[in-house]
Design an enzyme around this catalytic site. Structure first.
Site, PDB file in Angstrom:
ATOM      1  N   SER A 155       0.638  -1.294   0.120  1.00 52.88           N
ATOM      2  CA  SER A 155      -0.036  -0.018   0.121  1.00 52.88           C
ATOM      3  C   SER A 155       0.708   1.209  -0.070  1.00 52.88           C
ATOM      4  CB  SER A 155      -0.938   0.215   1.376  1.00 52.88           C
ATOM      5  OG  SER A 155      -1.970  -1.027   1.410  1.00 52.88           O
TER       6      SER A 155
ATOM      7  N   GLU B  45      -1.455  -3.426  15.286  1.00 49.99           N
ATOM      8  CA  GLU B  45      -2.228  -3.028  14.602  1.00 49.99           C
ATOM      9  C   GLU B  45      -3.727  -3.241  15.164  1.00 49.99           C
ATOM     10  OE1 GLU B  45      -2.663  -4.702  10.643  1.00 49.99           O
ATOM     11  OE2 GLU B  45      -2.881  -2.856   9.802  1.00 49.99           O
TER      12      GLU B  45
END
Lengths: 375, 394
Positions: free
Chosen positions: B165, B248
């Site tokens: 990404s 995360e």
């Protein structure tokens, strides 16, 4: 809002689970089914010795003074084993209606008797499968001197046979009155042969029965809409039993498929089977999360509590249905026999699926007043 | 922190966002999220520096590392208020939320001094080099090689990463590579920090089904990571890589849900405006989405409650599956509410948002562990069912 379970709450849940594992085994549930779907010995222990009926009744009225969240924890455990006792009708359906509607001279006595385990109570719901189960009340009450004369009928009253007290809403001249009548005074009781033998239902007919003036317990004549707030507890409690039942059903399925061997391996090792059990756990977890959040919202008086409880009803019904359907499929041939328990869960799933509205009507009610999501 | 202090903190964040996400930054409202991650990159980099100037980058980091040392409830409040204000997708997220905490836990003092300040100041952007063409769900099947240059001690990396990404907007990449010849699976890996702007690295954008390009393939041909850019010990890369993924989870979830809530509110508003809500089939689907989002919120709160409830721990394994399927259904619902008008491109930003949502939510059930992997995890770790048999390769 805090959704962690306190030590006390965890202890209560685990103790209830342990107690019912012993006292509401498949054998005892089946014995109760054979005798009308009620286990009076177990009910005596639950109501008198363990005091579960007082869970959400204020301490001043002899209860434990706990809230909606603790009530859901207990009902999950009774639901897990389809426990044949009238706990839901007493604590979730009847007690909140008494708290909301009964006059000061009637309320404390009734609540005290419920909390002490003296009274199993239920409510005559004219339309149990409608969103508003109190629409179309058939009962009427007329003053006859100093006594009331009641007539009318109700097609389906849950746990009527095991109830000591029946709450009956009746039409007065203008509004409604609420009557609390000892079940022993009622002769017109007709047990129904319903799908779910662990949750007995009976019809109730009154043909001009006369009761003393103090049988009418409301403060003053009221509208049917006054039932809406206390009925949130009944809806929540029903969803709690459904979530518990869904978990119990998944547990018994996992136990069975863990032992069943085909092609030389446990059928629980097949991914097609694993994924379906995992999906069930996701559904149940989703329903349980909303159930807990809705219970806390109800206790906190949050605006969205009503929509959340309706939503918990949708997710809990669907989770239980799916768990029961998968239980029969994953049990295979024996899942279709009377001897194995999955069909008991299928029965509970179907009977409760349409209580207080179908999934579609529940969703429509939420849609009608959809709360803002990012509020 | 008391409820009162927490409300004051929320108000502080909300006020700051209102004051700063305005003027030239106003066009960033609701932009740059998944599916739109490559939007307005230059202005979003400036926005990162605006956040930094306000002290709102890395607020969860410990104070001694330049953070604010926020508590969990404050972090949740920050994420929610940022999302509620329509704060844009964070270009700094990988550095702030993933690499930073990993360096704080595993990095050398020199690495912390060198890499943390630029992340905090919104000057260095990071991307994540994990997945490879043959290492998707089977992440440990990494083939990118790292070989040490005997003269300099630097590491020379050759191979390919994919689904990276925002690599094309980033300055640095952290890479998991195989440093022990002949090793397999999670053993023999190394965790390296590498500048992207060097000979030996090529970045090729991947065009996604929605037309945008947030993801890239990154090709390495003897690209260099200097000797002091190894995190943890060579051979222990898997441990560092997995710990990074652990950072995360959880906190950002409620912020993510606030974004979902804004999407749902948008769809409900459009359905009222264009009459789609008059169909009970549509309005019931909207109600169902609302229910699912509430359930998700309470699931997240049960996860964050950090209590002793084993039931909550078990059910939290289903969280990724739950939210990704919910979101994918929402993507479809948005298009069904728009009807044919959603099929044609317009310059209406609300329609465009729903078109992006429709395509991107297809990826939700794939990235970060596919639904099939999630169900395996739930069945095996949660329900104690037998493990999948493994092939010989790894």
């Amino acid at each position: 809002m805090d959704l962690s379970l306190t030590e006390d709450q965890l202890f209560m849940r685990d103790e209830a689970n342990r107690f019912l594992a012993e006292r509401a085994s498949s054998e005892t549930v089946r014995a109760a089914i054979a005798s009308g779907g009620h286990d009076p010995t177990l009910w005596g222990s639950i109501s008198r010795e363990l005091g579960w009926c007082g869970i959400a009744i204020p301490e001043d009225d002899g209860g434990l003074g706990l809230g909606a969240f603790e009530m859901t924890l207990l009902l999950e455990e009774t639901g897990r084993r389809l426990t044949p006792v009238p706990l839901w009708t007493t604590v979730s359906l009847s007690a909140p209606i008494i708290r909301a509607l009964a006059a000061d001279d009637a309320r404390p006595g009734l609540l005290r008797r419920i909390a002490s385990g003296d009274l199993a109570a239920t409510v005559a719901l004219p339309r149990p499968s409608a969103s508003d189960p109190f629409e179309a009340i058939d009962f009427t009450a007329r003053l006859d001197g100093s006594r009331w004369r009641l007539s009318g009928r109700c097609a389906a009253v849950f746990n009527l046979a095991s109830a000591d007290l029946v709450l009956i809403p009746a039409r007065l001249t203008n509004g409604l009155g609420l009557f609390a009548i000892e079940r022993g005074l009622i002769s017109g009781i007709g047990a129904l042969d319903t799908l779910d033998p662990t949750m007995p239902v009976a019809s109730l007919s009154l043909h001009g029965i006369t009761v003393e003036d103090d049988a009418r317990i409301d403060r003053s004549e009221f509208e049917a809409s006054a039932f809406a707030a206390p009925m949130l507890w009944a809806r929540l409690g029903l969803a709690a039993e459904q979530v518990g039942a869904a978990s119990g059903c998944l547990e018994l399925t996992l136990a069975y498929i863990g032992e069943r061997v085909q092609f030389g391996r446990s059928i629980a090792s097949f991914q097609a089977v694993k994924h379906r059990c995992a999906e069930l756990l996701v559904r149940i977890g989703e329903a349980r999360s909303l159930l807990y959040g809705a219970a806390q919202s109800l206790s906190a008086g949050e605006e969205q509590a009503e929509a959340e409880i309706e939503g918990a009803g949708v997710l809990a019904s669907e989770a239980l249905w799916r768990a029961a359907e998968e239980a029969i499929q994953l049990h295979g041939g024996v899942g279709n026999t009377w001897e194995y328990d999955p069909h008991l869960y299928l029965r509970r799933a179907q009977v409760t699926a349409n209580l207080f509205g179908s999934t579609e009507t529940k969703l429509a009610r939420i849609a009608l007043n959809l709360p803002e999501a990012a509020a | 922190m008391s409820e009162q202090d927490l409300s004051a903190f929320r108000a502080e964040v909300a006020d700051w966002m209102k004051a700063h996400l305005s003027g030239r930054f106003a066009v960033l409202v609701d932009r740059g999220h998944a599916g739109d991650g490559d939007a307005l990159p230059d202005l979003r980099m400036e926005w990162e520096r605006e956040l930094a100037a306000g002290g709102w980058t890395c607020p969860a980091w410990p104070i001694e590392q330049g953070g604010r040392g926020l508590s969990i409830s404050e972090q949740v409040a920050f994420q929610e208020e940022y999302a509620r204000a329509g704060g844009p997708g964070r270009l700094g997220h990988i550095g702030e939320g993933l690499l930073g905490p990993t360096l704080i836990a595993f990095g050398t003092d020199a690495q912390k001094r060198r890499f943390l300040p630029p992340i905090r100041e919104g000057r260095a952007f990071w991307c994540q080099g994990y997945s490879e063409p043959d290492a998707g769900s089977d992440l440990a099947n990494i083939k990118t090689r790292a070989r040490q240059d005997p003269e300099t001690g630097d590491w020379l990396v050759t191979g390919q990463k994919v689904w990276t990404s925002l690599a094309h907007l980033s300055d640095w990449i952290f890479v998991v590579a195989r440093c022990e010849e002949g090793s397999a699976g999670p053993k023999g890996l190394i965790f390296l920090l590498m500048p992207l702007d060097q000979k030996g690295i090529e970045i090729h954008p991947i065009r996604q089904i929605g037309g945008g390009s947030e993801f890239n393939s990154v090709f390495f041909d003897n690209a260099r990571a200097s000797a002091d850019c190894v995190v943890g010990q060579p051979g222990d890369g898997w441990k560092v890589a997995m710990a990074l993924l652990g950072f995360e989870r959880g906190i950002s979830t409620l912020g993510q849900q606030m974004g979902f809530a804004r999407e749902l509110d948008l769809i409900a508003a459009l359905a009222r405006e264009n009459g789609a809500a008059e169909s009970s089939a549509i309005s019931n689907r909207i109600a169902r989405a609302w229910i699912g989002l509430r359930a998700m919120r309470y699931m997240a709160m049960r996860m964050l409650a950090d209590g002793a409830d084993p039931q909550a721990k078990l059910e939290s394994l289903g969280y990724k599956y739950q939210w990704s399927h919910w979101h994918r259904d929402l993507g479809k619902l948005g298009m069904d509410v728009l009807g044919f008008s959603g099929a044609a491109a317009t310059d209406d930003p609300r329609t465009e948002k729903l078109r992006q949502l429709f395509f991107f939510t297809r990826a939700d059930t794939v990235y970060g562990g596919t639904s099939e992997i999630q169900l395996n995890i739930i069945a095996e770790r949660g329900l104690g069912m037998p493990k999948e048999p493994r092939g010989n390769a790894g």
